[in-house]
Design an enzyme around this catalytic site. Structure first.
Site: not given
Ligand code: BJW
Ligand code: ZN
Length: 242
Positions: A71, A120
């Site tokens: 990446r 992040h």
């Molecule tokens: C377009 C387009 C165009 C396409 N124009 N748009 C509460 C409820 C449920 C779960 C949890 C909760 N609290 C915590 C959790 C667990 C977890 C979580 O959320 N899980 C869910 C998936 C269920 N969260 C965590 O673990 C977080 N930490 C935390 O909560 O700590 C406290 C804690 C600790 C221990 C226990 C409990 C609590 C940390 C989250 C870290 C996320 N990390 C990543 C990787 C980062 C590093 C890397 O990049 O390598 O971050 S995962 C990945 O997802 C990355 C992104 O930043 C993140 C979000 O994704 P994003 O940006 O939304 O992308 P996509 O692909 O999902 O969506 C793309 C969108 O673009 C789509 O909608 C398309 O339609 C659109 N699109 N083309 C405009 N041209």
């Protein structure tokens, strides 16, 4: 989406003192960067918990580094797109502006955005798993198995993986920006990942107009006052242009 929707959003933006933006992977899609979820996304090919969790890294650090090094190399050939530039332009016009990004690619900064919070982390810095030392390795080709020059432990990318806590100062700033926003733009995120997604509800409950910019419906659509459907590289320049 109608032209009235576009016009409404342009007027909100023109009148607002405080505008906050939350971006996700979709804002970089038109720069050639893969999104995570949805058709063709990264998570269709690989298990997120193997590549983006501390457990996955402990199990197979080399595999995780192969992914991050690939990446990093890809990003070296990527440039910001018109969506990134439109947000940098918006920052110049709004008295209180804040850009909260979930992206690790630093393309917002490359486009000229200054008020940026990285929820992040970012892919260019490394952090030592032994002594905690942080180092900026922007644009540098890393070894296949990067280790700390000081203590010899594995280095890791300075990003936030699943189960890890977000950087405290970044989170505090993001909450403050969400709370003060009169207009809150949600751009290119599936709003599936927490706590980032919670900022949308925080802003909405604090009275912000929530505007979603995304080609698809997402978890954020139900709280959006207006949804502008299309690629952010096309929509953002339209709402920011005079
Ligand atoms: C377009 C387009 C165009 C396409 N124009 N748009 C509460 C409820 C449920 C779960 C949890 C909760 N609290 C915590 C959790 C667990 C977890 C979580 O959320 N899980 C869910 C998936 C269920 N969260 C965590 O673990 C977080 N930490 C935390 O909560 O700590 C406290 C804690 C600790 C221990 C226990 C409990 C609590 C940390 C989250 C870290 C996320 N990390 C990543 C990787 C980062 C590093 C890397 O990049 O390598 O971050 S995962 C990945 O997802 C990355 C992104 O930043 C993140 C979000 O994704 P994003 O940006 O939304 O992308 P996509 O692909 O999902 O969506 C793309 C969108 O673009 C789509 O909608 C398309 O339609 C659109 N699109 N083309 C405009 N041209
Ligand atoms: Zn070290």
């Amino acid at each position: 989406m109608t032209s009235e929707d576009l016009e409404r959003v342009r007027q909100w933006l023109a009148r607002a003192q405080a505008v906050t933006v939350l971006t996700g992977a979709g804002v970089s899609a038109e720069s050639g960067i893969e999104t995570f979820r949805g058709p063709g996304g990264v998570w269709e090919k690989v298990n997120p918990l193997e590549l983006a969790s501390p457990e996955g890294f402990r199990r197979d650090p080399r595999r995780v580094w192969d992914w991050y090094n690939a990446r990093r190399r890809q990003l070296l050939g990527s440039r910001p797109n018109p969506g990134h530039y439109a947000l940098a332009e918006l920052e110049k016009r709004v008295p209180q502006f804040g850009l909260i990004t979930q992206n690790v690619d630093r393309l917002h900064q490359a486009a000229g955005s200054r008020q940026v919070v990285e929820l992040h982390g970012n892919i260019w810095e490394v952090r030592c798993t032994g002594c905690g030392r942080r180092d900026d390795r922007t644009g540098v080709e890393l070894p296949e198995e990067p280790h700390c020059e000081v203590c010899g432990a594995w280095l890791r990318p300075n990003v936030v993986w699943f189960g890890e806590v977000l950087p405290a100062d970044a989170w505090r700033q993001a909450e403050a920006w969400a709370q003060r926003a009169e207009v809150f733009l949600v751009v290119g995120t599936s709003a599936e990942v927490w706590p980032a997604a919670g900022l949308i509800y925080l802003a909405s409950n604090a009275g912000a107009k929530v505007v979603e910019i995304n080609p698809q419906n997402t978890s954020a659509t139900k709280v959006a006052d207006v949804a502008l459907r299309g690629p952010s590289g096309e929509i953002l320049p339209q709402i920011v242009s005079r």
